[in-house]
Design a protein around this motif. Structure first.
Motif, short mmCIF file in Angstrom:
data_model
loop_
_atom_site.label_atom_id
_atom_site.label_comp_id
_atom_site.label_asym_id
_atom_site.label_seq_id
_atom_site.Cartn_x
_atom_site.Cartn_y
_atom_site.Cartn_z
N PRO A 91 33.62 40.23 17.39
CA PRO A 91 33.78 38.74 16.61
C PRO A 91 34.25 39.11 15.15
CG PRO A 91 31.81 39.02 17.82
CD PRO A 91 32.29 40.36 17.74
N LEU A 92 33.69 40.09 14.20
CA LEU A 92 34.35 40.22 13.11
C LEU A 92 35.66 40.54 13.13
CD1 LEU A 92 31.19 42.32 11.79
CD2 LEU A 92 31.59 39.76 11.77
N LEU A 93 36.16 41.58 14.15
CA LEU A 93 37.64 41.79 13.82
C LEU A 93 38.33 40.54 14.30
CD1 LEU A 93 37.56 45.33 15.87
CD2 LEU A 93 37.97 44.88 13.48
N LYS A 94 37.89 39.63 15.17
CA LYS A 94 38.71 38.51 15.35
C LYS A 94 38.78 37.62 14.06
CE LYS A 94 38.80 34.52 18.48
NZ LYS A 94 37.85 33.87 19.60
N ALA A 142 29.96 42.57 3.04
CA ALA A 142 29.55 41.70 3.98
C ALA A 142 29.84 41.99 5.48
CB ALA A 142 30.39 40.33 3.57
N LEU A 143 31.02 42.74 5.92
CA LEU A 143 31.21 43.07 6.79
C LEU A 143 30.25 44.08 7.73
CD1 LEU A 143 35.17 43.44 6.50
CD2 LEU A 143 33.78 41.72 7.89
N PRO A 144 29.90 45.04 7.10
CA PRO A 144 28.72 45.99 7.61
C PRO A 144 27.31 45.37 7.87
CG PRO A 144 29.40 47.04 5.27
CD PRO A 144 30.56 45.90 5.77
N MET A 145 27.04 44.47 7.02
CA MET A 145 25.84 43.87 7.15
C MET A 145 25.89 42.84 8.17
SD MET A 145 24.09 43.11 3.27
CE MET A 145 25.53 41.57 3.24
N LEU A 146 26.93 42.03 8.34
CA LEU A 146 27.17 41.05 9.61
C LEU A 146 27.11 41.95 10.91
CD1 LEU A 146 29.90 38.80 8.35
CD2 LEU A 146 27.38 38.31 8.59
N ASN A 147 27.75 43.33 10.99
CA ASN A 147 27.88 44.20 11.99
C ASN A 147 26.29 44.57 12.35
OD1 ASN A 147 29.90 45.66 13.84
ND2 ASN A 147 28.27 46.99 13.58
N LYS A 148 25.70 44.92 11.56
CA LYS A 148 23.93 45.29 11.77
C LYS A 148 23.38 44.02 12.24
CE LYS A 148 22.48 48.74 9.81
NZ LYS A 148 21.73 49.94 8.89
N TYR A 199 33.81 35.32 7.61
CA TYR A 199 33.81 36.36 8.36
C TYR A 199 32.85 36.12 9.73
CZ TYR A 199 35.64 38.57 4.33
OH TYR A 199 36.33 38.95 2.96
N ALA A 200 32.06 35.40 9.60
CA ALA A 200 30.80 35.08 10.62
C ALA A 200 31.13 33.99 11.50
CB ALA A 200 29.54 35.14 9.92
N GLN A 201 32.47 33.46 11.36
CA GLN A 201 32.82 31.99 11.96
C GLN A 201 32.69 32.33 13.42
OE1 GLN A 201 37.12 31.20 11.74
NE2 GLN A 201 37.23 33.05 10.60
N PHE A 202 32.77 33.47 14.21
CA PHE A 202 32.81 33.56 15.44
C PHE A 202 31.49 34.30 16.16
CE2 PHE A 202 37.32 33.94 14.58
CZ PHE A 202 37.81 32.81 15.11
N THR A 203 30.59 33.98 15.17
CA THR A 203 28.99 34.49 15.31
C THR A 203 28.19 33.25 15.29
OG1 THR A 203 28.44 35.14 13.22
CG2 THR A 203 29.74 36.85 14.60
N THR A 204 26.87 33.72 15.82
CA THR A 204 25.95 32.79 15.53
C THR A 204 24.99 32.76 14.19
OG1 THR A 204 24.21 33.89 16.96
CG2 THR A 204 25.71 32.57 18.24
#
Length: 490
Positions: A12-15, A57-63, A98-103
């Motif tokens: 989702p982050l790559l998207k 932001a990206l690695p935190m969202l990933n975790k 960055y989190a637009q395709f996540t919850t």
């Protein structure tokens, strides 16, 4: 070359990155993201405009995606602290993108706006909270947010938080969050006080510095114009009229100075708007929005805009006033030449600001190119007048007779039957001109005959002025009243 797909980020982050048009990470992103994904505390130093927000932001969202959990009411998992409202809003907007395709959900809180809407937003299930320290403390005291379940703490632009006096708020926040957390500290400059704060917040951190601390972007053409304070407004107006200028930020040292520059530009036919701490949040947002969409070309700001304004197409940065803190100069000119673009930074330097310029050159290692004139500016830097060193009576030249007084004084003396020509006294002979008397009469002889002239007249006047009222009257009453007696005899 490293790509985001090589960093092990979730799909989702790559998207989201692809939707934003990002494929290749910046150096700070490429070096910081792997360490953060490993759970290490990090101290990141990189010049402004290099993508530090995505780096944390990206690695935190990933975790967060990898370890979902249920939170208590009004609790959050990530706390990102920012020194200014504009920067906080920008960080939250980037994180949301960055989190637009996540919850995962995020929100931002800062001062200057009604607190009710922010409290209602915190009532929803929020994972990421971006905040300024002052408003965060207020909401913690109102029990509108809980920091007991924080997993990630980010201090962005920590050096400016110290400059703005947030150290006490930071120390209190540190007591409210769990000790078992991952802490990330990012800044473009890393002075000694920041390293002391870092040692208190970070545990065995990894230090990432992709460029020397306090360096400026290579594609910024730095220039300096030596001028006088009174010539700055006209110089600014002509500087901003160059055809190649797309958008420009003008930095002043004070809020009053920013408003004054806007008025002066308006008188010159140049539309501009100011943002500073005395403006309401609505005014600041409208001015920044107009600047961002291109309907406003000139933005005048204090140092609250030195960080937090990420607008594409800023071609010029003008330091109307040089900052007292040299690190601030780095952040100011970093508003241009972002994302690999080129830009021009022009500084106006008065004689009183030479010390500030020297401190900036020492910090950055770059000497701005001095220019005698800006394109399409036909003025010149005024020269300082030679100081008047004065001189004694012997250095004063005699004035020709009849030319030493203004015409108005001559006319007045003629009306009062006082002639400017040679004066006559009791004997009817004309009194010699003062210049002639000095030429034919040696000064030593004059002093010998008039010993009271050996002391300057100013000393006699100062002695009278130093007397108190009673002492002065006593001195006057002891003097012989010869003039009065002569008048009575007549």
């Amino acid at each position: 070359m490293t790509k985001f797909t090589d960093l092990g980020l979730a799909e989702p982050l790559l998207k989201a990155l692809a939707a934003e048009g990002y494929e290749t990470p910046t150096p700070i992103q490429a070096q910081a993201i792997p360490h953060i994904l490993q759970g290490r505390d990090l101290l990141g130093a990189a010049q402004t405009g290099t993508g530090k927000t995505a780096a944390f932001a990206l690695p935190m969202l990933n975790k967060l995606l990898a370890t979902p959990r249920r939170l208590s009411p009004r609790a959050v998992r990530v706390l990102i602290l920012s020194p200014t409202r504009e920067l906080a809003a920008q960080i939250e907007a980037s994180t949301r993108a960055y989190a637009q395709f996540t919850t995962l959900k995020s929100t931002v809180i800062f001062g200057g706006v009604p607190v009710g809407k922010q409290i209602r937003a915190l009532g929803d299930k929020i994972d990421i909270l971006v905040a300024t320290p002052g408003r965060l403390i207020d909401l913690v005291d109102q029990r509108a947010v809980s920091l007991r379940e924080i997993e990630f703490l980010v201090l962005d632009e920590a050096d400016q938080m110290l400059d703005l006096g947030f150290i006490h708020a930071l120390r209190r926040i540190a007591t409210l969050i769990p000790k078992e957390r991952q802490t990330l500290l990012f800044s473009a400059t890393m002075p000694k006080p920041i390293r002391e704060i870092a040692s208190a917040y970070l545990t065995d951190p990894v230090e990432v510095a992709v460029t020397p601390v306090a360096t400026t972007a290579e594609k910024i053409d730095q220039r300096v114009v030596f001028t006088e304070q009174g010539d700055k407004p006209a110089l600014l107006a002509k500087t901003l009229n160059v055809p190649e200028l797309e958008r420009a930020i003008v930095f002043t040292r004070t809020k009053h100075g920013a408003d004054k520059v806007v008025r002066q530009l308006g008188q010159a036919g140049i539309e501009a708007a100011a943002i500073h701490g005395n403006k309401s949040q609505g005014q600041r947002e409208r001015a920044l929005g107009a600047f961002r969409d291109g309907s406003l070309r000139i933005l005048v700001a204090t140092d609250i805009a030195a960080r937090g304004i990420d607008v594409d197409g800023i071609s010029h940065v003008v330091n109307f006033d040089l900052p007292n803190v040299p690190e601030t100069y780095v952040h100011r000119i970093g508003r241009t030449a972002r994302a690999g673009a080129a830009g021009i930074a022009i500084a106006f330097c008065t004689p009183e600001e030479r010390g500030d310029l020297a401190a900036i050159e020492k910090l950055t290692g770059v000497k701005p190119a001095p220019i005698g004139e800006v394109p399409y500016w036909d003025g010149r830097t005024p020269k300082k007048p030679q100081p008047n060193r004065g001189g004694g009576r012997g250095q004063q030249q005699a004035r020709p007779q009849g030319q030493g007084r203004p015409q108005g004084q001559q006319a007045k003396r003629q009306d009062g039957k006082r002639q400017d020509g040679p004066r006559s006294h009791a004997g009817g002979a004309s009194r010699p001109d003062r210049t002639e008397r000095h030429e034919h009469r040696p000064r030593n002889a004059e002093r010998a005959q008039r010993p009271d002239q050996g002391q300057p007249r100013k000393e006699t006047a100062s002695a009278k002025e130093g007397l108190g009222g009673v002492a002065f009257l006593q001195q006057r009453t002891q003097q012989p009243r010869t003039n009065g007696a002569r008048r009575r005899a007549h």
